[in-house]
Design a protein around this motif. Structure first.
Motif, short mmCIF file in Angstrom:
data_model
loop_
_atom_site.label_atom_id
_atom_site.label_comp_id
_atom_site.label_asym_id
_atom_site.label_seq_id
_atom_site.Cartn_x
_atom_site.Cartn_y
_atom_site.Cartn_z
N MET A 175 0.83 -1.21 0.00
CA MET A 175 0.00 0.00 0.00
C MET A 175 0.87 1.26 0.00
SD MET A 175 -3.27 -0.94 2.35
CE MET A 175 -4.03 0.60 1.97
N ALA A 176 1.95 1.24 0.75
CA ALA A 176 2.85 2.39 0.77
C ALA A 176 3.46 2.62 -0.61
CB ALA A 176 3.95 2.20 1.81
N TYR A 177 3.87 1.55 -1.28
CA TYR A 177 4.40 1.66 -2.63
C TYR A 177 3.35 2.25 -3.58
CZ TYR A 177 6.42 0.40 -7.13
OH TYR A 177 6.91 0.44 -8.40
N HIS A 178 2.12 1.78 -3.46
CA HIS A 178 1.04 2.27 -4.32
C HIS A 178 0.75 3.75 -4.05
CE1 HIS A 178 -2.52 2.28 -6.77
NE2 HIS A 178 -3.21 2.75 -5.75
N VAL A 179 0.79 4.14 -2.79
CA VAL A 179 0.52 5.54 -2.44
C VAL A 179 1.61 6.45 -3.02
CG1 VAL A 179 0.50 7.17 -0.50
CG2 VAL A 179 -0.87 5.10 -0.40
N ILE A 180 2.83 6.00 -3.03
CA ILE A 180 3.92 6.85 -3.51
C ILE A 180 4.08 6.77 -5.02
CG2 ILE A 180 6.42 7.22 -3.42
CD1 ILE A 180 6.28 6.28 -0.50
N PHE A 181 4.10 5.55 -5.57
CA PHE A 181 4.42 5.38 -6.99
C PHE A 181 3.24 4.93 -7.84
CE2 PHE A 181 8.36 4.43 -4.62
CZ PHE A 181 9.14 5.46 -5.10
N GLY A 182 2.07 4.81 -7.29
CA GLY A 182 0.92 4.30 -8.02
C GLY A 182 0.42 5.27 -9.08
N GLN A 183 -0.70 4.90 -9.70
CA GLN A 183 -1.26 5.68 -10.80
C GLN A 183 -1.62 7.10 -10.35
OE1 GLN A 183 -4.63 3.82 -12.58
NE2 GLN A 183 -4.74 5.25 -14.26
N ASN A 184 -2.10 7.25 -9.14
CA ASN A 184 -2.42 8.57 -8.60
C ASN A 184 -1.58 8.83 -7.35
OD1 ASN A 184 -4.40 9.19 -10.52
ND2 ASN A 184 -5.87 7.91 -9.44
N GLY A 185 -0.35 8.41 -7.35
CA GLY A 185 0.52 8.53 -6.18
C GLY A 185 1.12 9.92 -6.03
N LEU A 186 2.00 10.02 -5.07
CA LEU A 186 2.62 11.31 -4.76
C LEU A 186 3.49 11.82 -5.89
CD1 LEU A 186 3.58 10.75 -1.02
CD2 LEU A 186 1.72 12.14 -1.92
N THR A 187 4.20 10.94 -6.57
CA THR A 187 5.06 11.40 -7.66
C THR A 187 4.22 11.97 -8.80
OG1 THR A 187 5.13 9.14 -8.54
CG2 THR A 187 6.96 9.82 -7.14
N VAL A 188 3.12 11.31 -9.12
CA VAL A 188 2.24 11.81 -10.18
C VAL A 188 1.62 13.13 -9.74
CG1 VAL A 188 0.14 11.33 -11.49
CG2 VAL A 188 1.79 9.52 -11.08
N TYR A 189 1.26 13.22 -8.46
CA TYR A 189 0.68 14.45 -7.93
C TYR A 189 1.65 15.61 -8.06
CZ TYR A 189 -0.97 17.84 -4.51
OH TYR A 189 -1.36 18.99 -3.88
N GLN A 190 2.91 15.39 -7.75
CA GLN A 190 3.91 16.46 -7.87
C GLN A 190 4.10 16.87 -9.33
OE1 GLN A 190 7.33 14.83 -5.90
NE2 GLN A 190 6.70 15.56 -3.88
N GLN A 191 4.12 15.91 -10.24
CA GLN A 191 4.26 16.23 -11.66
C GLN A 191 3.07 17.05 -12.14
OE1 GLN A 191 4.69 12.39 -13.45
NE2 GLN A 191 6.88 12.25 -12.99
N LYS A 192 1.86 16.65 -11.74
CA LYS A 192 0.66 17.37 -12.14
C LYS A 192 0.65 18.78 -11.55
CE LYS A 192 -1.31 14.07 -14.44
NZ LYS A 192 -1.48 14.13 -15.87
N ARG A 193 1.15 18.92 -10.34
CA ARG A 193 1.20 20.23 -9.69
C ARG A 193 2.15 21.16 -10.44
NH1 ARG A 193 2.36 21.26 -3.30
NH2 ARG A 193 1.86 23.46 -3.34
N GLN A 194 3.33 20.65 -10.83
CA GLN A 194 4.28 21.45 -11.61
C GLN A 194 3.68 21.82 -12.97
OE1 GLN A 194 7.79 19.05 -11.76
NE2 GLN A 194 8.53 19.70 -9.75
N GLU A 195 3.00 20.87 -13.59
CA GLU A 195 2.38 21.13 -14.88
C GLU A 195 1.30 22.20 -14.74
OE1 GLU A 195 -0.17 18.73 -18.29
OE2 GLU A 195 0.86 17.60 -16.73
N THR A 196 0.53 22.15 -13.66
CA THR A 196 -0.50 23.14 -13.41
C THR A 196 0.11 24.53 -13.24
OG1 THR A 196 -1.89 21.48 -12.34
CG2 THR A 196 -2.39 23.77 -11.86
N GLN A 197 1.20 24.63 -12.51
CA GLN A 197 1.87 25.92 -12.32
C GLN A 197 2.39 26.46 -13.65
OE1 GLN A 197 4.80 25.08 -9.35
NE2 GLN A 197 3.36 25.27 -7.65
N MET A 198 2.98 25.57 -14.46
CA MET A 198 3.50 25.99 -15.76
C MET A 198 2.35 26.48 -16.66
SD MET A 198 5.55 23.80 -18.63
CE MET A 198 4.08 22.85 -19.01
#
Length: 132
Positions: free
Chosen positions: A43-66
């Protein structure tokens, strides 16, 4: 009331059964604890690296700012263009200025002098286009 007496063999057998039960019960507890740990790690792996995980969230946040910056730039450019269109529709001086700039129109009696391009800049332009 009668009291049942256990013989030596029966006592050994019952203590063996109790020991076996305790080993099995203790083994299940270890297995359940291990399974819970594996599930928590998954579950921890899924939360961090999953389809809607933290890494994807950070990428989407940067894309939103751009995209927000790009939107702001385009809105500013749009406002400038609207002002330019408004001036061209309502201001005769702006129309005349645009015609003189783009179409090289002149008033009667005016002369336009066109200078040849600077040879140094022409050579630099030829060198830039000639490079493979």
């Amino acid at each position: 009331m009668t009291r049942s007496t256990t013989t030596g063999a029966g006592a050994k057998r019952s203590s063996a059964v109790v020991r076996l039960y305790r080993q099995i019960h203790g083994g299940w507890r270890k297995i359940a604890t291990g399974a819970a740990a594996v599930l928590a790690l998954a579950m921890a792996y899924h939360v961090i690296f999953g389809q809607n995980g933290l890494t994807v969230y950070q990428q989407k946040r940067q894309e939103t700012q751009m995209l927000a910056k790009q939107l702001q730039t385009l809105q500013h450019e749009n406002e400038m263009m609207k002002g330019h269109v408004d001036r061209l529709q309502n201001d005769p001086n702006a129309i005349e200025h645009q015609a003189r700039e783009e179409l090289h129109y002149t008033r009667p009696g005016e002369v336009i002098y066109t200078l040849p391009p600077d040879p140094a800049s022409k050579d630099a332009a030829n060198q830039n286009t000639a490079k493979p």
